[in-house]
Design a protein around this motif. Structure first.
Motif, PDB file in Angstrom:
ATOM      1  N   LEU A  76       0.824  -1.210   0.000  1.00  0.00           N
ATOM      2  CA  LEU A  76       0.000   0.000   0.000  1.00  0.00           C
ATOM      3  C   LEU A  76       0.860   1.263   0.000  1.00  0.00           C
ATOM      4  O   LEU A  76       1.793   1.395   0.791  1.00  0.00           O
ATOM      5  N   SER A  77       0.531   2.206  -0.894  1.00  0.00           N
ATOM      6  CA  SER A  77       1.291   3.452  -1.002  1.00  0.00           C
ATOM      7  C   SER A  77       0.903   4.421   0.111  1.00  0.00           C
ATOM      8  O   SER A  77      -0.273   4.599   0.412  1.00  0.00           O
ATOM      9  N   VAL A  78       1.914   5.043   0.709  1.00  0.00           N
ATOM     10  CA  VAL A  78       1.712   6.078   1.721  1.00  0.00           C
ATOM     11  C   VAL A  78       2.146   7.406   1.113  1.00  0.00           C
ATOM     12  O   VAL A  78       3.263   7.540   0.628  1.00  0.00           O
ATOM     13  N   HIS A  79       1.240   8.376   1.105  1.00  0.00           N
ATOM     14  CA  HIS A  79       1.531   9.674   0.502  1.00  0.00           C
ATOM     15  C   HIS A  79       2.231  10.620   1.467  1.00  0.00           C
ATOM     16  O   HIS A  79       3.167  11.317   1.103  1.00  0.00           O
ATOM     17  N   SER A  80       1.765  10.662   2.705  1.00  0.00           N
ATOM     18  CA  SER A  80       2.357  11.587   3.673  1.00  0.00           C
ATOM     19  C   SER A  80       1.885  11.226   5.071  1.00  0.00           C
ATOM     20  O   SER A  80       1.002  10.373   5.244  1.00  0.00           O
ATOM     21  N   ALA A  81       2.456  11.893   6.058  1.00  0.00           N
ATOM     22  CA  ALA A  81       2.070  11.689   7.456  1.00  0.00           C
ATOM     23  C   ALA A  81       2.363  12.966   8.219  1.00  0.00           C
ATOM     24  O   ALA A  81       3.271  13.718   7.879  1.00  0.00           O
ATOM     25  N   SER A  82       1.577  13.225   9.261  1.00  0.00           N
ATOM     26  CA  SER A  82       1.799  14.417  10.074  1.00  0.00           C
ATOM     27  C   SER A  82       0.995  14.288  11.361  1.00  0.00           C
ATOM     28  O   SER A  82       0.536  13.202  11.710  1.00  0.00           O
ATOM     29  N   VAL A  83       0.822  15.418  12.042  1.00  0.00           N
ATOM     30  CA  VAL A  83       0.051  15.477  13.275  1.00  0.00           C
ATOM     31  C   VAL A  83      -1.007  16.557  13.107  1.00  0.00           C
ATOM     32  O   VAL A  83      -0.709  17.663  12.655  1.00  0.00           O
ATOM     33  N   SER A  84      -2.241  16.242  13.441  1.00  0.00           N
ATOM     34  CA  SER A  84      -3.327  17.207  13.299  1.00  0.00           C
ATOM     35  C   SER A  84      -3.213  18.294  14.363  1.00  0.00           C
ATOM     36  O   SER A  84      -2.449  18.164  15.330  1.00  0.00           O
ATOM     37  N   ALA A  85      -3.973  19.365  14.200  1.00  0.00           N
ATOM     38  CA  ALA A  85      -3.909  20.488  15.130  1.00  0.00           C
ATOM     39  C   ALA A  85      -4.278  20.082  16.553  1.00  0.00           C
ATOM     40  O   ALA A  85      -3.830  20.693  17.516  1.00  0.00           O
ATOM     41  N   ASP A  86      -5.108  19.036  16.702  1.00  0.00           N
ATOM     42  CA  ASP A  86      -5.498  18.590  18.036  1.00  0.00           C
ATOM     43  C   ASP A  86      -4.581  17.492  18.580  1.00  0.00           C
ATOM     44  O   ASP A  86      -4.896  16.843  19.575  1.00  0.00           O
ATOM     45  N   GLY A  87      -3.438  17.272  17.927  1.00  0.00           N
ATOM     46  CA  GLY A  87      -2.424  16.378  18.479  1.00  0.00           C
ATOM     47  C   GLY A  87      -2.503  14.939  18.056  1.00  0.00           C
ATOM     48  O   GLY A  87      -1.740  14.106  18.544  1.00  0.00           O
ATOM     49  N   ARG A  88      -3.412  14.599  17.119  1.00  0.00           N
ATOM     50  CA  ARG A  88      -3.527  13.200  16.695  1.00  0.00           C
ATOM     51  C   ARG A  88      -2.646  12.937  15.477  1.00  0.00           C
ATOM     52  O   ARG A  88      -2.773  13.623  14.465  1.00  0.00           O
ATOM     53  N   PRO A  89      -1.769  11.947  15.544  1.00  0.00           N
ATOM     54  CA  PRO A  89      -0.970  11.609  14.367  1.00  0.00           C
ATOM     55  C   PRO A  89      -1.841  10.933  13.308  1.00  0.00           C
ATOM     56  O   PRO A  89      -2.765  10.183  13.636  1.00  0.00           O
ATOM     57  N   TYR A  90      -1.532  11.197  12.043  1.00  0.00           N
ATOM     58  CA  TYR A  90      -2.324  10.590  10.972  1.00  0.00           C
ATOM     59  C   TYR A  90      -1.429  10.220   9.797  1.00  0.00           C
ATOM     60  O   TYR A  90      -0.329  10.740   9.630  1.00  0.00           O
ATOM     61  N   LEU A  91      -1.944   9.296   8.994  1.00  0.00           N
ATOM     62  CA  LEU A  91      -1.234   8.750   7.856  1.00  0.00           C
ATOM     63  C   LEU A  91      -2.130   8.872   6.633  1.00  0.00           C
ATOM     64  O   LEU A  91      -3.286   8.454   6.662  1.00  0.00           O
TER      65      LEU A  91
END
Length: 452
Positions: A76-91
């Motif tokens: 599975l391809s992963v485009h990017s990852a970061s952390v949302s403004a409320d502190g939840r990491p996402y992929l």
């Protein structure tokens, strides 16, 4: 116990939420539309109330692992990852269908169709193993289908190892788990992965997992007892004896009697395809030395980072309990070229022309936008159990963000102008803050504070 309700979708710059795709014990998956480039994507978001140091570490590992492996045509391809403004990491991932896991019980696969799927997934597993990584949750539900009909392996890392579902104990998908895993003798080996891979092949063709009894009791306890006793149900499908032999060897009770690796098993499946007179599916393995060299280099700290991190480790206490969660400290590589289907020389030349035009446009845009804004001052204020950092907005526009880096080298990208670190009394906690614009970071401002 009542089922957990899906979490609320986070507000993500550059993405528009559409609806939820699925929920799990540690993360939910949402459908978003990415604004640029415009495309539908699946976004896996961790549950804020379950994030701790162990989960942070597992999520960071998953992001880095998927970044290294997702160039494989069957991962599975992963485009990017970061952390949302409320502190939840996402992929942010490629949007795929769950049809393989959804349909095999009601409509088992034809032999030629199942063999094509498992040979391709086998290449993905062999690639992961050569990279020193076990999947640990190989099963039909973790084989997704792209919009072009290609099977891809998903859920390396935390989602694979922690979520709960039908017939699953925490961290273990019982119907496809090897007996030594169910006995807690190991958290996973190549031999146990061979078992799970063989059980997945069995399931796609038979419409049930190896220890399930049609019309019988197939709860977690019953399935576990049968697998431990090696009470595997007959592989009652119309299949060549060579395929039955592959399944028997993969599901051998003694790990030493199974295939020693995925590759020889997949090669035997190719021989079955040849015997059946159907097209032989190629095995995709990494063969280009330059790609391994680049991948290995990405695992090492960059030379210019070493002195800073070494000094920080000597003179400052380690950072604990950061309000934001680092998943962005590794350098992002340029996205790989299209990897599915044949690419002609003419198409490659056309791509080079297009990329050249894009580079010219990027330079023009950067020139128009001018110098990256600089944060003048970061104020550190001791608070109970940590230090709170604040700064004034130097003039962020559009997709600008702040790059916050701790003394330990962890980095977080965020839009807010506040940041908090937790620590023990007497710890000196430090951060630097720089503005990130179009992939470029301006000069950084530093601040330190002592935990009261």
């Amino acid at each position: 116990m009542a089922a957990r309700l899906p979490s609320s979708p986070p507000v993500l710059p550059g993405f528009t939420h559409v609806h939820i795709l699925g929920k799990g014990g540690f993360a939910d998956v949402f459908l978003y539309e990415q604004n640029l480039p415009r495309r539908p994507v699946a976004v896996k978001v961790m549950h804020a109330d379950l994030v701790d140091d162990r989960v942070r570490s597992a999520f960071r590992s998953e992001v880095n692992l998927m970044g290294r492996l997702s160039a494989h045509p069957s991962i599975l391809s992963v485009h990017s990852a970061s952390v949302s403004a409320d502190g939840r990491p996402y992929l942010v991932m490629e949007l795929c269908s769950t049809e393989i896991g959804d349909r095999f019980r009601e409509r088992p696969f034809e032999l030629d169709e199942a063999l094509e799927v498992v040979v391709r997934i086998g290449g993905a597993l062999e690639t992961a193993h050569r990279a020193g990584t076990l999947h640990r949750d190989v099963k039909p539900a973790n084989i997704l289908t792209t919009a072009f009909g290609h099977p891809v392996l998903s859920d390396f890392g935390i989602a694979a190892n922690m979520h709960l579902g039908d017939h699953e104990a925490e961290g273990v998908s019982v119907p496809w788990s090897a007996p030594e895993v169910l006995r807690d003798e190991t958290a996973g080996t190549v031999a146990s992965e061979v078992w799970s891979f063989g059980a997945t092949l069995y399931s796609l063709v038979a419409g049930r997992s190896p220890a399930e009894i049609r019309g019988g009791r197939n709860g977690t306890d019953e399935l576990t007892a049968r697998i431990l006793a090696h009470d595997i149900q007959p592989f009652d499908v119309d299949a060549p004896e060579a395929l039955r032999a592959v399944v028997r060897k993969a599901l051998a009770k003694d790990p030493a009697d199974r295939y020693h690796a995925i590759l020889p098993m997949v090669e035997d499946l190719q021989a079955v395809q040849l015997e059946m007179g159907v097209p032989v599916t190629p095995i995709d393995l990494q063969e280009r030395p330059w790609s391994r060299d680049v991948e290995g280099a990405a695992d090492e700290p960059r030379e210019e980072e070493l002195p800073l991190r070494a000094r920080a480790a000597r003179r400052r206490a380690p950072m604990r309990g950061a309000q934001q969660i680092d998943i962005s400290s590794s350098t992002q590589a340029a996205p790989p070229p299209s990897r599915r289907g044949l690419v002609s020389v003419l198409a490659g030349a056309a791509t080079a022309v297009v990329l050249g035009a894009v580079a010219v446009v990027a330079v023009a845009v950067t020139t128009i936008q001018g110098t990256v804004p600089v944060v003048d001052e970061v104020v550190a204020e001791p608070v109970d159990g940590g230090v709170a950092f604040t700064w004034d907005d130097p003039g962020l526009v559009d997709a600008d963000s702040y790059l916050v880096t701790t003394a330990s080298g962890d980095a977080v990208i965020q839009r807010g102008s506040t940041f908090r670190l937790s620590g023990a009394t007497g710890d000196e906690l430090c951060i630097t803050v720089a503005v990130n614009r179009d992939g470029r970071s301006g000069d950084a401002a530093e601040a330190c504070g002592e935990v009261p």
